[in-house]
Write an enzyme that holds these catalytic residues in place. Structure first.
Site, PDB file in Angstrom:
ATOM      1  N   GLU A   1     -15.413  29.201 -67.187  1.00  0.00           N
ATOM      2  CA  GLU A   1     -16.512  29.355 -68.156  1.00  0.00           C
ATOM      3  C   GLU A   1     -17.790  28.782 -67.575  1.00  0.00           C
ATOM      4  O   GLU A   1     -17.766  27.766 -66.870  1.00  0.00           O
ATOM      5  CB  GLU A   1     -16.231  28.578 -69.458  1.00  0.00           C
ATOM      6  CG  GLU A   1     -15.119  29.122 -70.307  1.00  0.00           C
ATOM      7  CD  GLU A   1     -14.922  28.299 -71.587  1.00  0.00           C
ATOM      8  OE1 GLU A   1     -15.861  27.598 -72.012  1.00  0.00           O
ATOM      9  OE2 GLU A   1     -13.819  28.349 -72.146  1.00  0.00           O
TER      10      GLU A   1
ATOM     11  N   GLU B   1      -8.646  24.321 -72.901  1.00  0.00           N
ATOM     12  CA  GLU B   1      -9.178  22.955 -72.798  1.00  0.00           C
ATOM     13  C   GLU B   1      -8.317  21.933 -73.540  1.00  0.00           C
ATOM     14  O   GLU B   1      -8.771  21.284 -74.485  1.00  0.00           O
ATOM     15  CB  GLU B   1     -10.615  22.902 -73.307  1.00  0.00           C
ATOM     16  CG  GLU B   1     -11.568  23.722 -72.463  1.00  0.00           C
ATOM     17  CD  GLU B   1     -13.026  23.568 -72.892  1.00  0.00           C
ATOM     18  OE1 GLU B   1     -13.298  23.137 -74.023  1.00  0.00           O
ATOM     19  OE2 GLU B   1     -13.908  23.895 -72.071  1.00  0.00           O
TER      20      GLU B   1
HETATM   21  C1  GAL Z   1     -15.920  25.445 -74.197  1.00  0.00           C
HETATM   22  C2  GAL Z   1     -14.842  26.212 -74.933  1.00  0.00           C
HETATM   23  C3  GAL Z   1     -15.326  27.576 -75.345  1.00  0.00           C
HETATM   24  C4  GAL Z   1     -16.689  27.487 -75.986  1.00  0.00           C
HETATM   25  C5  GAL Z   1     -17.639  26.793 -75.038  1.00  0.00           C
HETATM   26  C6  GAL Z   1     -19.047  26.681 -75.561  1.00  0.00           C
HETATM   27  O1  GAL Z   1     -15.650  24.084 -74.191  1.00  0.00           O
HETATM   28  O2  GAL Z   1     -13.705  26.373 -74.137  1.00  0.00           O
HETATM   29  O3  GAL Z   1     -14.394  28.143 -76.244  1.00  0.00           O
HETATM   30  O4  GAL Z   1     -16.596  26.797 -77.191  1.00  0.00           O
HETATM   31  O5  GAL Z   1     -17.166  25.494 -74.785  1.00  0.00           O
HETATM   32  O6  GAL Z   1     -19.887  26.068 -74.619  1.00  0.00           O
END
Ligand code: GAL
Length: 692
Positions: free
Chosen positions: A320, A162
């Site tokens: 994710e 990110e």
């Molecule tokens: C994302 C990040 C992850 C984790 C996640 C939690 O933005 O890439 O490492 O922190 O959020 O929701």
């Protein structure tokens, strides 16, 4: 739907859905937690997971001291994954760095806009220009690529994590000045003109006088702010290119990606995404069983479409999502049972070829210990969340034919980062409630509601492939864009734009000679003034009798109102209140073989439903299903020209019925033939196959 043949799978090793997620085995080293890794492998199989994203924040575990590399643990994990038939999306660790580096080389620490250098800590806080940081990244990325280049588990490089933020250190100032010199042909007068520095004695004599925008210095020159944002994107890309140099050299066939964040404001993703072999993004929709949860689903679908559109329809990775809750929303309410599967199917419906979670195993300490995970602190498979993840795994196994398929929408909606930056930085006509993102979503909504596929475009996209292009609040019209939109309409396209369009050029200088500037000819209107009513005020909009735009009765305009003169355009509605009663509120201009609509004020869902609903019908735009979808339900499609996969998604807690008409479908999950009326449970979904 005129679909292309399939895209190849993300890796030739995986012609099926990847299912897995962020895995941090280095938080669970066997010396302290014996047996956990073995248990992870057993559980991954049980959950139908075949992928792990490893090494994302592992720098301190891989290089615990400068120049001392410890790959043993990672070797073991990579081998265990391969042995268990799973694959690694292997990360470069630059998203966070070890303390020794910040201590020995403070230049790697980011400097904020107030010119204060950060202390060591958190993540995503490096300077992207620092030669030391770039060199350290080069060394570790080279070692990773050399070590795992032939490893059977390796399928994709997950570069950093990110990317975001900027740095204002001396290296970055120098790089910014170099960037400006290039942009303005080393001619400071060109910069002075572009930034309108005659204002408040802001003229520069030399590029060396220019600094990055700062709350303790200059931050009111809009062209300057815009150029800084452009520079930040370019410098991030420059850093990304430096990061991937060893990866591309040593493992040219392994695709690289970095995980994007939807409509994140800070980077122009239209540019960054072009650098990626495969787009990936992290998605955390607030699916928390709210009464109107389905409205959030519209924004989620839009962002999926955006990610598919970045590379012109190429499927993306859902890098994710959370299996249950986040820990950073104001309240971390659990997703209701069944929501996860529908959320996953929504990603797939719009083009995802993977479903990956943050995170595999819930960490025991630190700030994410309450963030949802596949494996909870209880450590076993007997949990609701684990069972729901396993269900997603089982469903994905049945969807392999969907891999590589896509959609070719007839509708494109412009969502342009530079335009957004310019709108958000402008002073006036209203400084609150400008809502560029929300306005784009308002225009997307009627298509979602009717199940009409949509692509997302930038101002630089090729418009010729679309029948309808919608350009809400096209405030900044960069050089050449007006002409391209004119051509699009002249050749038969239909264009819709709104108030606050055609106002500034690419350096935020207002167009002279009447708004909407370069769009004036194609729109056939002149916007003389713009009103910004108070938040609660409404302006009456009256449809012209017998208008051919589906407008019926009265509507309410709000927020921003253009005071138009029709210059050849036909008036479809007029304002019915205020001192501008009688002035055009909606117009259409016939231009060449096409036509262009101008909507002069902001409206609610009723107006958009009527207006775009009529256009859909009138233009015969293809819907996924020729039926009225219940509220909260959408239909999306992917296909390869021969077969189509229809996704019915219900974002309401109550069951819903959808009429498939006489056509026969195969339910991809049950394998049964279906037709007629099908039912979707509350937060339920169906995936149906049909031949074209
Ligand atoms: C994302 C990040 C992850 C984790 C996640 C939690 O933005 O890439 O490492 O922190 O959020 O929701």
């Amino acid at each position: 739907m005129n679909l292309p043949a399939k895209y190849p799978p993300i890796s030739p090793k995986t012609p099926f859905f990847l299912h897995g997620g962020d895995y941090n085995p280095d938080q669970w080293m066997p010396e302290v937690y014996p047996g956990v890794w073995e248990e992870d492998m057993r559980l991954m199989k049980l959950a139908g997971c075949n992928e792990a994203s490893v090494g994302i924040f592992s720098w301190a575990s891989i290089e615990p001291e400068e120049g001392r590399f410890e790959f043993g643990w990672l070797d073991k994990i990579m081998d265990m994954l391969a042995k268990n038939g799973a694959f690694a999306v292997l990360a470069t660790p630059s998203g966070a760095r070890p303390a020794w580096m910040s201590q020995k080389y403070p230049e790697v620490l980011r400097v904020e806009g107030n010119r204060q250098r950060n202390l060591h800590g958190k993540r995503h806080n490096h300077c992207f220009s620092s030669p030391v940081y770039r060199e350290k990244v080069r060394i570790i990325n080279t070692k990773l690529a050399e070590r795992y280049k032939d490893h059977p588990a390796l399928i994709v490089w997950h570069v950093s994590n990110e990317y975001n933020g900027d740095c204002h250190c001396d290296y970055c100032q120098k790089a910014f000045r170099g960037w400006l010199r290039k942009r303005y042909g080393n001619d400071i007068e060109k910069l002075n003109q572009a930034w309108w520095t005659g204002f408040w004695a802001h003229r520069f004599n030399d590029f060396d006088q220019v600094e990055s925008p700062s709350p303790i210095g200059e931050d009111l020159l809009h062209g300057h702010n815009l150029d800084w944002k452009r520079f930040v994107t370019d410098q991030t890309i420059d850093f990304f290119r430096a990061e991937i140099e060893p990866l591309k050299r040593i493992t040219p066939k392994v695709p690289v990606t970095t995980n994007l964040m939807g409509v994140f404001e800070g980077l122009d993703y239209w540019k960054l995404a072009k650098e990626l072999d495969v787009v990936s993004w992290d998605h955390y929709p607030p699916y928390q069983d709210q009464e109107d949860m389905w409205k959030f689903a519209i924004g989620a679908s839009f962002q999926h479409d955006l990610n598919r559109s970045f590379k012109d329809g190429q499927p993306f990775m859902q890098m994710e999502m959370t299996p249950s809750m986040t820990n950073w929303m104001p309240v971390s309410k659990l997703k209701r049972p069944g929501t996860l599967l529908t959320e996953a199917m929504q990603s797939v419906a719009h083009g995802a070829d993977t479903i990956q979670y943050f995170q595999w195993r819930k960490s025991r300490g630190s700030s994410e210990k309450f963030h949802g995970a596949v494996v909870d602190h209880s450590g076993h498979e007997n949990t609701r969340v684990f069972r729901e993840v396993a269900e997603v795994g089982a469903v994905l196994k049945k969807l392999s034919p969907v891999i590589g398929t896509t959609v070719r929408p007839e509708v494109g909606i412009i969502f342009d980062w530079e335009n957004r930056w310019a709108i958000e930085d402008s002073k006036g006509p209203r400084n609150e409630g400008r809502e560029y993102v929300g306005t784009v979503l308002d225009h997307y909504r009627p298509f979602w509601v009717q199940g009409v596929p949509v692509d997302v475009l930038s101002e630089d996209s090729d418009f010729s492939r679309y029948k309808l292009v919608i350009a809400p609040m096209l405030y900044m019209v960069r050089a050449g864009v007006g002409e391209r939109l004119e051509k699009f309409v002249a050749e038969g396209g239909v264009l819709v734009t709104t108030y606050l369009s055609g106002v500034v050029n690419e350096t935020d200088l207002c167009y002279l000679g009447g708004f909407p500037g370069p769009l004036r000819k194609v729109m056939g209107v002149w916007a003389e003034e713009i009103d910004a009513p108070f938040k609660e005020q409404r302006v009456k909009v009256e449809s012209a009798p017998g208008n051919d735009a589906g407008l019926n009765g009265t509507y309410e305009g709000r927020s921003l109102v253009d005071l138009l003169h029709a210059e050849g355009a036909k008036v479809l509605a007029t304002f019915g209140s205020e001192f501008y009663a009688g002035r055009p509120a909606v117009t259409v201009n016939s231009f060449g073989k096409g036509r262009a609509y101008y909507v002069a004020s902001r409206h609610d869902a009723k107006f958009h439903g009527d207006f775009f609903g009529h256009l859909i019908k009138q233009m015969g735009l293809k819907r996924v299903l020729e039926t009225t979808l219940p509220e909260g339900v959408t239909a999306q499609v992917r296909g390869d020209g021969k077969r189509e996969y229809v996704f019915l998604l219900n974002f309401k807690r109550t069951a819903a019925k959808v009429d498939l008409g006489g056509r026969k479908y195969k339910d991809m999950i049950s394998g049964q033939e279906v037709g007629g009326v099908v039912e979707l449970g509350g937060y339920g979904n169906r995936v149906l196959e049909r031949t074209v």
